[in-house]
Design a protein around this motif. Sequence first.
Motif, short mmCIF file in Angstrom:
data_model
loop_
_atom_site.label_atom_id
_atom_site.label_comp_id
_atom_site.label_asym_id
_atom_site.label_seq_id
_atom_site.Cartn_x
_atom_site.Cartn_y
_atom_site.Cartn_z
N ARG A 106 13.09 55.98 -12.02
CA ARG A 106 11.86 55.20 -11.96
C ARG A 106 11.75 54.20 -13.11
N CYS A 130 11.35 49.17 0.30
CA CYS A 130 11.72 50.36 -0.47
C CYS A 130 11.55 51.60 0.39
N ARG A 178 10.87 54.45 -0.57
CA ARG A 178 9.85 55.33 -1.12
C ARG A 178 8.44 54.77 -0.89
N CYS A 179 8.25 53.46 -1.13
CA CYS A 179 6.90 52.91 -1.09
C CYS A 179 6.72 51.74 -0.13
N CYS A 224 13.10 48.27 -7.31
CA CYS A 224 11.80 48.23 -6.64
C CYS A 224 10.73 47.90 -7.67
N CYS A 252 8.07 50.98 -7.73
CA CYS A 252 8.49 52.34 -8.12
C CYS A 252 9.11 52.40 -9.51
#
Length: 270
Positions: free
Chosen positions: A176, A241, A243-244, A261, A264
């Motif tokens: 991250r 992304c 994830r998001c 990203c 993130c």
Amino acid sequence: MPEGDTVLRTAERLHAALAGRALTYADLRVPRFATADLTGRTVTGVTARGKHLLTRLDDGLTLHSHLRMDGAWRVYDPGEHWRGGPTHQIRAVLANTEHTAVGYRLPVLELLRTRDEDRAVGHLGPDLLGPDWDPRTALRNLLATPRRPLGEALLDQRNLAGIGNVYMCELCFLARSTPWLAVGDLPPTVLTRLVATAKRLLEANRDRPTRTTTALAPGAAPARTRSPDRLFVYGRARRPCLRCGTPIRATGQDIRPAYWCPRCQSGPTP
């Protein structure tokens, strides 16, 4: 793009084809060693050290090669068509009665005494896929320059050997953090986990023909995602992304583009 896992598979393939057999033909197509005659010498083994390949011969010589960005070794059976590239890209040919190994686009190719291999690989940090792996040494090396950008530090083979641009981008995503965040700004637990993750990813991919990180990072992608993507950010500029959903960003398309990203991953950006 060859990284530590790719180089290890190459070493294993070359070892299986060449080790224990005498060379019936050898041709090094680089000016410095073009007249070297290795015919009749037996290959005792081929090993990887980080991104370096060491082909050892029974007379105390080692053929050292490095793939860098687009080099490759291919192994062919007798009579098989060579498919690795045009003839002018061939830098080395090593053949025995059963196999022929052809090196294409090798930017580094040299003969040295086996006892002098440290001249070529002695500067490397602990090898993520080697018997010398030591996470504590890798952590100390990374923290020796705490203001250095994380991505740059991960790519420096003197810190730990085997990480290339693909793994650098993926590891920064999993931590991250952007690749430009200073190493010393990462919480110690995060840096320790990042080093452990690097080891786990390379180990898991060492026998895979197609590299993946998404299938090997529990909890990194939400359950709602059933994406076929093999990587989280590398090569995915402008795509959402995993994830998001935010579009992945990338630096200019130079020799080592970075992907991240913007939601993130925290830290400086270009």
